[in-house]
Design a protein around this motif. Structure first.
Motif, PDB file in Angstrom:
ATOM      1  N   PHE A  76       0.826  -1.051  -0.034  1.00 42.18           N
ATOM      2  CA  PHE A  76       0.115   0.114  -0.069  1.00 42.18           C
ATOM      3  C   PHE A  76       0.882   1.378  -0.139  1.00 42.18           C
ATOM      4  CE2 PHE A  76      -2.001   3.524   2.169  1.00 42.18           C
ATOM      5  CZ  PHE A  76      -3.282   3.522   1.619  1.00 42.18           C
ATOM      6  N   ARG A  77       1.975   1.292   0.751  1.00 44.77           N
ATOM      7  CA  ARG A  77       2.860   2.506   0.828  1.00 44.77           C
ATOM      8  C   ARG A  77       3.444   2.775  -0.444  1.00 44.77           C
ATOM      9  NH1 ARG A  77       6.445   2.120   6.498  1.00 44.77           N
ATOM     10  NH2 ARG A  77       4.604   2.098   7.843  1.00 44.77           N
ATOM     11  N   PHE A  78       3.992   1.665  -1.340  1.00 46.24           N
ATOM     12  CA  PHE A  78       4.318   1.758  -2.627  1.00 46.24           C
ATOM     13  C   PHE A  78       3.474   2.495  -3.611  1.00 46.24           C
ATOM     14  CE2 PHE A  78       4.467  -0.202  -7.008  1.00 46.24           C
ATOM     15  CZ  PHE A  78       5.790   0.475  -7.368  1.00 46.24           C
ATOM     16  N   PHE A  79       2.066   1.836  -3.518  1.00 43.09           N
ATOM     17  CA  PHE A  79       1.313   2.534  -4.460  1.00 43.09           C
ATOM     18  C   PHE A  79       0.704   4.031  -4.125  1.00 43.09           C
ATOM     19  CE2 PHE A  79       0.541  -1.836  -5.572  1.00 43.09           C
ATOM     20  CZ  PHE A  79       0.698  -1.792  -7.156  1.00 43.09           C
ATOM     21  N   SER A  80       0.774   4.338  -2.778  1.00 43.39           N
ATOM     22  CA  SER A  80       0.642   5.631  -2.251  1.00 43.39           C
ATOM     23  C   SER A  80       1.796   6.671  -2.807  1.00 43.39           C
ATOM     24  CB  SER A  80       0.563   5.506  -0.607  1.00 43.39           C
ATOM     25  OG  SER A  80      -0.502   4.879  -0.348  1.00 43.39           O
ATOM     26  N   ARG A  81       2.993   6.039  -2.681  1.00 42.89           N
ATOM     27  CA  ARG A  81       3.966   7.037  -3.205  1.00 42.89           C
ATOM     28  C   ARG A  81       3.833   7.106  -4.647  1.00 42.89           C
ATOM     29  NH1 ARG A  81       8.767   4.148   0.633  1.00 42.89           N
ATOM     30  NH2 ARG A  81       8.044   5.129   2.686  1.00 42.89           N
ATOM     31  N   LEU A  82       3.461   6.102  -5.395  1.00 43.12           N
ATOM     32  CA  LEU A  82       3.451   6.439  -6.820  1.00 43.12           C
ATOM     33  C   LEU A  82       2.338   7.195  -7.457  1.00 43.12           C
ATOM     34  CD1 LEU A  82       4.332   5.244  -9.539  1.00 43.12           C
ATOM     35  CD2 LEU A  82       2.707   3.545  -9.289  1.00 43.12           C
TER      36      LEU A  82
ATOM     37  N   TYR B 218     -18.734  15.916  -0.466  1.00 45.15           N
ATOM     38  CA  TYR B 218     -17.391  15.843  -0.604  1.00 45.15           C
ATOM     39  C   TYR B 218     -16.871  14.100  -0.380  1.00 45.15           C
ATOM     40  CZ  TYR B 218     -12.579  17.423   0.723  1.00 45.15           C
ATOM     41  OH  TYR B 218     -11.397  17.835   0.804  1.00 45.15           O
ATOM     42  N   ALA B 219     -16.020  13.789  -1.268  1.00 41.04           N
ATOM     43  CA  ALA B 219     -15.567  12.500  -1.004  1.00 41.04           C
ATOM     44  C   ALA B 219     -13.979  12.729  -1.463  1.00 41.04           C
ATOM     45  CB  ALA B 219     -16.176  11.690  -2.168  1.00 41.04           C
ATOM     46  N   THR B 220     -13.358  11.972  -0.698  1.00 43.10           N
ATOM     47  CA  THR B 220     -11.844  12.195  -0.714  1.00 43.10           C
ATOM     48  C   THR B 220     -11.315  10.795  -0.585  1.00 43.10           C
ATOM     49  OG1 THR B 220     -11.491  12.363   1.963  1.00 43.10           O
ATOM     50  CG2 THR B 220     -11.589  14.502   0.416  1.00 43.10           C
ATOM     51  N   LEU B 221     -10.805  10.374  -1.793  1.00 40.45           N
ATOM     52  CA  LEU B 221     -10.247   9.097  -2.165  1.00 40.45           C
ATOM     53  C   LEU B 221     -11.150   7.814  -1.612  1.00 40.45           C
ATOM     54  CD1 LEU B 221      -6.577   9.894  -0.829  1.00 40.45           C
ATOM     55  CD2 LEU B 221      -7.347   9.581  -3.046  1.00 40.45           C
ATOM     56  N   SER B 222     -12.413   8.078  -1.687  1.00 47.16           N
ATOM     57  CA  SER B 222     -13.277   7.050  -1.317  1.00 47.16           C
ATOM     58  C   SER B 222     -14.131   6.551  -2.662  1.00 47.16           C
ATOM     59  CB  SER B 222     -14.259   7.605  -0.296  1.00 47.16           C
ATOM     60  OG  SER B 222     -15.097   8.854  -0.731  1.00 47.16           O
ATOM     61  N   LEU B 223     -14.567   7.290  -3.260  1.00 52.27           N
ATOM     62  CA  LEU B 223     -15.414   7.286  -4.543  1.00 52.27           C
ATOM     63  C   LEU B 223     -14.518   5.797  -5.178  1.00 52.27           C
ATOM     64  CD1 LEU B 223     -18.147   7.651  -5.798  1.00 52.27           C
ATOM     65  CD2 LEU B 223     -17.019   9.236  -7.204  1.00 52.27           C
ATOM     66  N   SER B 224     -13.383   5.993  -5.343  1.00 49.74           N
ATOM     67  CA  SER B 224     -12.729   4.974  -6.513  1.00 49.74           C
ATOM     68  C   SER B 224     -12.516   3.617  -5.527  1.00 49.74           C
ATOM     69  CB  SER B 224     -11.311   5.427  -6.764  1.00 49.74           C
ATOM     70  OG  SER B 224     -10.422   5.466  -5.430  1.00 49.74           O
ATOM     71  N   ALA B 225     -12.761   3.416  -4.170  1.00 54.49           N
ATOM     72  CA  ALA B 225     -12.828   2.291  -3.451  1.00 54.49           C
ATOM     73  C   ALA B 225     -14.308   1.784  -3.250  1.00 54.49           C
ATOM     74  CB  ALA B 225     -12.338   2.629  -2.060  1.00 54.49           C
ATOM     75  N   MET B 226     -15.221   2.269  -4.051  1.00 52.08           N
ATOM     76  CA  MET B 226     -16.773   1.854  -4.181  1.00 52.08           C
ATOM     77  C   MET B 226     -16.921   1.091  -5.428  1.00 52.08           C
ATOM     78  SD  MET B 226     -18.590   5.176  -2.481  1.00 52.08           S
ATOM     79  CE  MET B 226     -17.946   6.044  -0.998  1.00 52.08           C
TER      80      MET B 226
ATOM     81  N   PRO C 279      -3.699  -3.892 -11.956  1.00 53.84           N
ATOM     82  CA  PRO C 279      -4.087  -5.190 -11.330  1.00 53.84           C
ATOM     83  C   PRO C 279      -3.522  -5.370 -10.209  1.00 53.84           C
ATOM     84  CG  PRO C 279      -3.440  -5.904 -13.649  1.00 53.84           C
ATOM     85  CD  PRO C 279      -3.162  -4.478 -13.373  1.00 53.84           C
ATOM     86  N   LEU C 280      -2.126  -4.906  -9.982  1.00 56.29           N
ATOM     87  CA  LEU C 280      -1.439  -4.903  -8.918  1.00 56.29           C
ATOM     88  C   LEU C 280      -1.981  -3.958  -7.737  1.00 56.29           C
ATOM     89  CD1 LEU C 280       2.268  -4.940 -10.103  1.00 56.29           C
ATOM     90  CD2 LEU C 280       1.084  -6.998  -8.945  1.00 56.29           C
ATOM     91  N   SER C 281      -2.455  -2.827  -8.065  1.00 59.67           N
ATOM     92  CA  SER C 281      -3.001  -1.843  -7.005  1.00 59.67           C
ATOM     93  C   SER C 281      -4.201  -2.420  -6.470  1.00 59.67           C
ATOM     94  CB  SER C 281      -3.127  -0.514  -7.654  1.00 59.67           C
ATOM     95  OG  SER C 281      -3.973  -0.595  -8.644  1.00 59.67           O
ATOM     96  N   LYS C 282      -5.237  -3.095  -7.424  1.00 61.13           N
ATOM     97  CA  LYS C 282      -6.477  -3.485  -7.274  1.00 61.13           C
ATOM     98  C   LYS C 282      -6.101  -4.588  -6.088  1.00 61.13           C
ATOM     99  CE  LYS C 282     -10.874  -4.920  -9.078  1.00 61.13           C
ATOM    100  NZ  LYS C 282     -11.584  -5.080 -10.258  1.00 61.13           N
ATOM    101  N   ALA C 283      -5.223  -5.514  -6.390  1.00 61.02           N
ATOM    102  CA  ALA C 283      -5.026  -6.516  -5.373  1.00 61.02           C
ATOM    103  C   ALA C 283      -4.492  -6.248  -4.131  1.00 61.02           C
ATOM    104  CB  ALA C 283      -3.912  -7.571  -6.047  1.00 61.02           C
ATOM    105  N   ALA C 284      -3.660  -5.125  -3.907  1.00 61.32           N
ATOM    106  CA  ALA C 284      -3.059  -4.676  -2.966  1.00 61.32           C
ATOM    107  C   ALA C 284      -4.118  -3.743  -2.207  1.00 61.32           C
ATOM    108  CB  ALA C 284      -1.895  -4.262  -3.208  1.00 61.32           C
ATOM    109  N   THR C 285      -4.982  -3.139  -2.805  1.00 57.31           N
ATOM    110  CA  THR C 285      -5.933  -2.288  -1.970  1.00 57.31           C
ATOM    111  C   THR C 285      -7.286  -2.529  -2.428  1.00 57.31           C
ATOM    112  OG1 THR C 285      -5.942  -0.542  -3.779  1.00 57.31           O
ATOM    113  CG2 THR C 285      -4.008  -0.459  -2.097  1.00 57.31           C
TER     114      THR C 285
END
Length: 221
Positions: A2-8, A101-109, A151-157
């Motif tokens: 998760f930290r890797f993709f957050s930094r990316l 307001y939606a912050t980094l949440s809509l893409s997780a739905m 695919p990697l980011s979807k699997a990790a988060t």
């Protein structure tokens, strides 16, 4: 991972968060909905914007997140901030909101189209839905990396990169303005619901020349 993709994908998010909050254009006494509020990290700033006469309502589907958000409310003794566990795609509300307001949440739905439709229906005429979120690289040549990273980011988060949030917002709302950063992987969308006369009622939050140059799309349907 998760930290890797957050930094990316998420460097520089503090600046865009601030820009997104400013784009809400909240006034004292407004009622604002925090969609996918998590542990309530936005509550302090939202409450400061609406003042003691306004109301902040946070929604999240996670029991753990709503418990943490409620603990934050109780700790700070906020009488006009509330949280509820609910599915944002089926808002169980009879109140209309001045802003959402939606912050980094809509893409997780899992079904953001339903969420966007639900928020649109809950907004008062002239209300705006401000979304700060992440997406895959939208432009060449970096978009060539998406088949590897998505695919990697979807699997990790719990991210759902297959949904084009900007297009979904543009299809539902009467006018939408986008600003992006970090090679397009971070964006702020300001989606406005007009009244029957086609007016938004609220003043437009200025976009800097730099932001206009980096905007992925501007829609004024």
């Amino acid at each position: 991972m998760f930290r890797f993709f957050s930094r990316l994908f998420l460097p520089g998010q503090t600046h865009l968060r601030e820009r997104a909050r400013a784009a809400l254009d909240l006034d004292s006494g407004d009622v604002v909905l925090d969609v996918g509020c998590g542990p309530g990290v936005n509550f302090d700033a939202l409450r400061a914007a609406v003042g003691d006469e306004g109301t902040v309502l946070g929604l999240d589907y996670s029991d753990g997140m709503t418990v943490a958000a409620r603990e934050r409310i109780e700790r700070d003794d906020w009488a006009n901030v509330h949280v509820a566990r609910a599915d944002a795609a089926r808002l169980p509300l009879c109140t209309s909101f001045d802003a959402a307001y939606a912050t980094l949440s809509l893409s997780a739905m899992a079904n953001p189209k339903q969420v966007i439709d639900s928020v649109y229906g809950a907004l008062a005429p002239g209300g705006r839905f401000v979304v700060f979120d992440a997406r895959p690289f939208p432009r060449l040549p970096l978009s060539l990396l998406n088949p590897l990273f998505n695919p990697l980011s979807k699997a990790a988060t719990n991210w759902h990169p297959e949904h084009d949030l900007c297009s979904l917002l543009d299809a539902r709302f009467d006018s939408v303005r986008f600003t992006d950063a970090n090679a397009g992987t971070l964006f702020v969308a300001v989606a406005t619901k007009h009244d029957a006369d086609g007016r938004s009622h609220r003043s437009s939050v200025p976009v800097s020349h730099q932001d206009r140059a980096s905007s992925s799309n501007v829609s004024t349907r």
